[in-house]
Design a protein around this motif. Structure first.
Motif, mmCIF file in Angstrom:
data_model
loop_
_atom_site.group_PDB
_atom_site.id
_atom_site.type_symbol
_atom_site.label_atom_id
_atom_site.label_comp_id
_atom_site.label_asym_id
_atom_site.label_seq_id
_atom_site.Cartn_x
_atom_site.Cartn_y
_atom_site.Cartn_z
ATOM 1 N N HIS A 76 0.842 -1.199 0.000
ATOM 2 C CA HIS A 76 0.000 0.000 0.000
ATOM 3 C C HIS A 76 0.880 1.252 0.000
ATOM 4 N N VAL A 77 0.380 2.317 -0.604
ATOM 5 C CA VAL A 77 1.140 3.567 -0.686
ATOM 6 C C VAL A 77 1.351 4.134 0.713
ATOM 7 N N SER A 78 2.617 4.412 1.037
ATOM 8 C CA SER A 78 2.925 5.037 2.329
ATOM 9 C C SER A 78 3.536 6.433 2.151
ATOM 10 N N GLN A 79 3.990 6.753 0.927
ATOM 11 C CA GLN A 79 4.574 8.070 0.685
ATOM 12 C C GLN A 79 4.590 8.355 -0.809
ATOM 13 N N VAL A 80 4.410 9.633 -1.160
ATOM 14 C CA VAL A 80 4.541 10.102 -2.538
ATOM 15 C C VAL A 80 5.551 11.237 -2.512
ATOM 16 N N SER A 81 6.585 11.136 -3.348
ATOM 17 C CA SER A 81 7.590 12.202 -3.392
ATOM 18 C C SER A 81 8.001 12.459 -4.835
ATOM 19 N N TYR A 82 8.767 13.508 -5.038
ATOM 20 C CA TYR A 82 9.109 13.957 -6.378
ATOM 21 C C TYR A 82 10.581 14.305 -6.449
ATOM 22 N N ALA A 83 11.182 14.096 -7.621
ATOM 23 C CA ALA A 83 12.585 14.450 -7.840
ATOM 24 C C ALA A 83 12.805 14.639 -9.334
ATOM 25 N N LEU A 84 13.906 15.270 -9.673
ATOM 26 C CA LEU A 84 14.311 15.348 -11.068
ATOM 27 C C LEU A 84 14.786 13.958 -11.493
ATOM 28 N N PRO A 85 14.814 13.655 -12.776
ATOM 29 C CA PRO A 85 15.220 12.319 -13.218
ATOM 30 C C PRO A 85 16.597 11.879 -12.724
ATOM 31 N N ASP A 86 17.489 12.826 -12.442
ATOM 32 C CA ASP A 86 18.818 12.454 -11.946
ATOM 33 C C ASP A 86 18.859 12.311 -10.419
ATOM 34 N N GLY A 87 17.697 12.420 -9.767
ATOM 35 C CA GLY A 87 17.614 12.226 -8.322
ATOM 36 C C GLY A 87 17.701 13.500 -7.497
ATOM 37 N N ARG A 88 18.060 14.622 -8.131
ATOM 38 C CA ARG A 88 18.145 15.883 -7.388
ATOM 39 C C ARG A 88 16.752 16.385 -7.023
ATOM 40 N N ALA A 89 16.718 17.237 -6.009
ATOM 41 C CA ALA A 89 15.459 17.849 -5.585
ATOM 42 C C ALA A 89 14.948 18.797 -6.665
ATOM 43 N N LEU A 90 13.640 19.042 -6.658
ATOM 44 C CA LEU A 90 13.069 19.985 -7.609
ATOM 45 C C LEU A 90 13.606 21.386 -7.324
ATOM 46 N N PRO A 91 13.817 22.190 -8.373
ATOM 47 C CA PRO A 91 14.275 23.570 -8.146
ATOM 48 C C PRO A 91 13.254 24.362 -7.340
ATOM 49 N N SER A 92 13.727 25.331 -6.620
ATOM 50 C CA SER A 92 12.857 26.198 -5.827
ATOM 51 C C SER A 92 11.796 26.837 -6.717
ATOM 52 N N GLY A 93 10.576 26.842 -6.251
ATOM 53 C CA GLY A 93 9.483 27.449 -6.993
ATOM 54 C C GLY A 93 8.825 26.532 -8.008
ATOM 55 N N ARG A 94 9.266 25.280 -8.100
ATOM 56 C CA ARG A 94 8.702 24.334 -9.066
ATOM 57 C C ARG A 94 8.011 23.202 -8.320
ATOM 58 N N GLN A 95 6.999 22.625 -8.939
ATOM 59 C CA GLN A 95 6.363 21.427 -8.405
ATOM 60 C C GLN A 95 6.258 20.405 -9.513
ATOM 61 N N CYS A 96 6.042 19.173 -9.144
ATOM 62 C CA CYS A 96 5.927 18.087 -10.115
ATOM 63 C C CYS A 96 4.447 17.788 -10.305
ATOM 64 N N SER A 97 3.950 18.084 -11.476
ATOM 65 C CA SER A 97 2.545 17.816 -11.782
ATOM 66 C C SER A 97 2.462 16.486 -12.511
ATOM 67 N N PHE A 98 1.489 15.703 -12.158
ATOM 68 C CA PHE A 98 1.287 14.415 -12.813
ATOM 69 C C PHE A 98 -0.185 14.066 -12.741
ATOM 70 N N PRO A 99 -0.626 13.085 -13.523
ATOM 71 C CA PRO A 99 -2.058 12.759 -13.570
ATOM 72 C C PRO A 99 -2.551 12.082 -12.289
ATOM 73 N N VAL A 100 -2.846 12.862 -11.268
ATOM 74 C CA VAL A 100 -3.280 12.335 -9.978
ATOM 75 C C VAL A 100 -4.803 12.219 -9.886
ATOM 76 N N TRP A 101 -5.524 12.852 -10.772
ATOM 77 C CA TRP A 101 -6.984 12.920 -10.655
ATOM 78 C C TRP A 101 -7.628 11.546 -10.711
ATOM 79 N N THR A 102 -7.104 10.648 -11.529
ATOM 80 C CA THR A 102 -7.657 9.296 -11.596
ATOM 81 C C THR A 102 -7.450 8.578 -10.276
ATOM 82 N N CYS A 103 -6.284 8.797 -9.647
ATOM 83 C CA CYS A 103 -6.012 8.179 -8.345
ATOM 84 C C CYS A 103 -6.933 8.767 -7.280
ATOM 85 N N ALA A 104 -7.207 10.048 -7.360
ATOM 86 C CA ALA A 104 -8.107 10.678 -6.399
ATOM 87 C C ALA A 104 -9.503 10.084 -6.504
#
Length: 130
Positions: free
Chosen positions: A96-124
Motif C-alpha cells: 500500500h502507498v505510504s509516501q509520494v515524493s518527487y525528484a528530477l530524473p537524476d535524483g536531485r530535488a526539484l528547483p525552488s518554486g517548481r512542483q511536479c505535476s502528474f495525472p493524480v486525478w484518476t487516483c483521487a
C-alpha cells in the motif's frame, strides 16, 4: 516600483498554493498496488527492499511547473526555465502507498518554486471509491 509594491507582488504570487502535491498526498496514501497500477498506468521502475516490506515505484510521467503568473518573472526565477521532466516516486509498504515524493530524473530535488505535476486525478477518484 517601491519595496512595498514589490513585496505585495511577491506575496500575491505565493497566494495560491499548488494543488497537485497536497491532493496526491491526501488521496494516494493507503491505495493498494492494484489501484496505483490502475490509476497511474504502465509498469513503473521498481526498487525492492524486502527486509522492510517496501518497494519504491518510480514513474517518469511528471512535468515540473510553477503556478506563478508570467508577470512574476522578476520575483520568481523558476519561471525562466520551461517545463522539465520529473519523477513521481511512490513508496509501497506492505503493498500500500505510504509516501509520494518527487525528484528530477537524476535524483536531485526539484528547483525552488517548481512542483511536479502528474495525472493524480484518476487516483483521487479511486480513493473515493475505496
Amino acid at each position: 516600483m517601491s519595496a512595498v509594491g514589490l513585496a505585495a507582488l511577491a506575496l500575491s504570487a505565493c497566494a495560491e498554493a499548488p494543488e497537485i502535491d497536497p491532493i496526491a498526498q491526501k488521496t494516494m496514501i493507503g491505495l493498494s498496488e492494484r489501484a496505483v497500477l490502475t490509476c497511474m498506468g504502465g509498469a513503473p521502475a521498481r526498487v525492492t527492499r524486502p527486509a522492510e516490506a517496501t518497494e519504491i515505484w518510480t514513474y517518469r510521467s511528471g512535468v515540473t511547473t510553477t503556478d506563478s503568473p508570467p508577470w512574476a518573472v522578476g520575483t520568481n526565477f523558476s519561471l525562466l526555465t520551461g517545463e522539465k521532466p520529473c519523477d513521481v516516486r511512490i513508496v509501497m509498504t506492505n503493498a500500500h502507498v505510504s509516501q509520494v515524493s518527487y525528484a528530477l530524473p537524476d535524483g536531485r530535488a526539484l528547483p525552488s518554486g517548481r512542483q511536479c505535476s502528474f495525472p493524480v486525478w484518476t487516483c483521487a477518484a479511486l480513493r473515493a471509491t475505496q
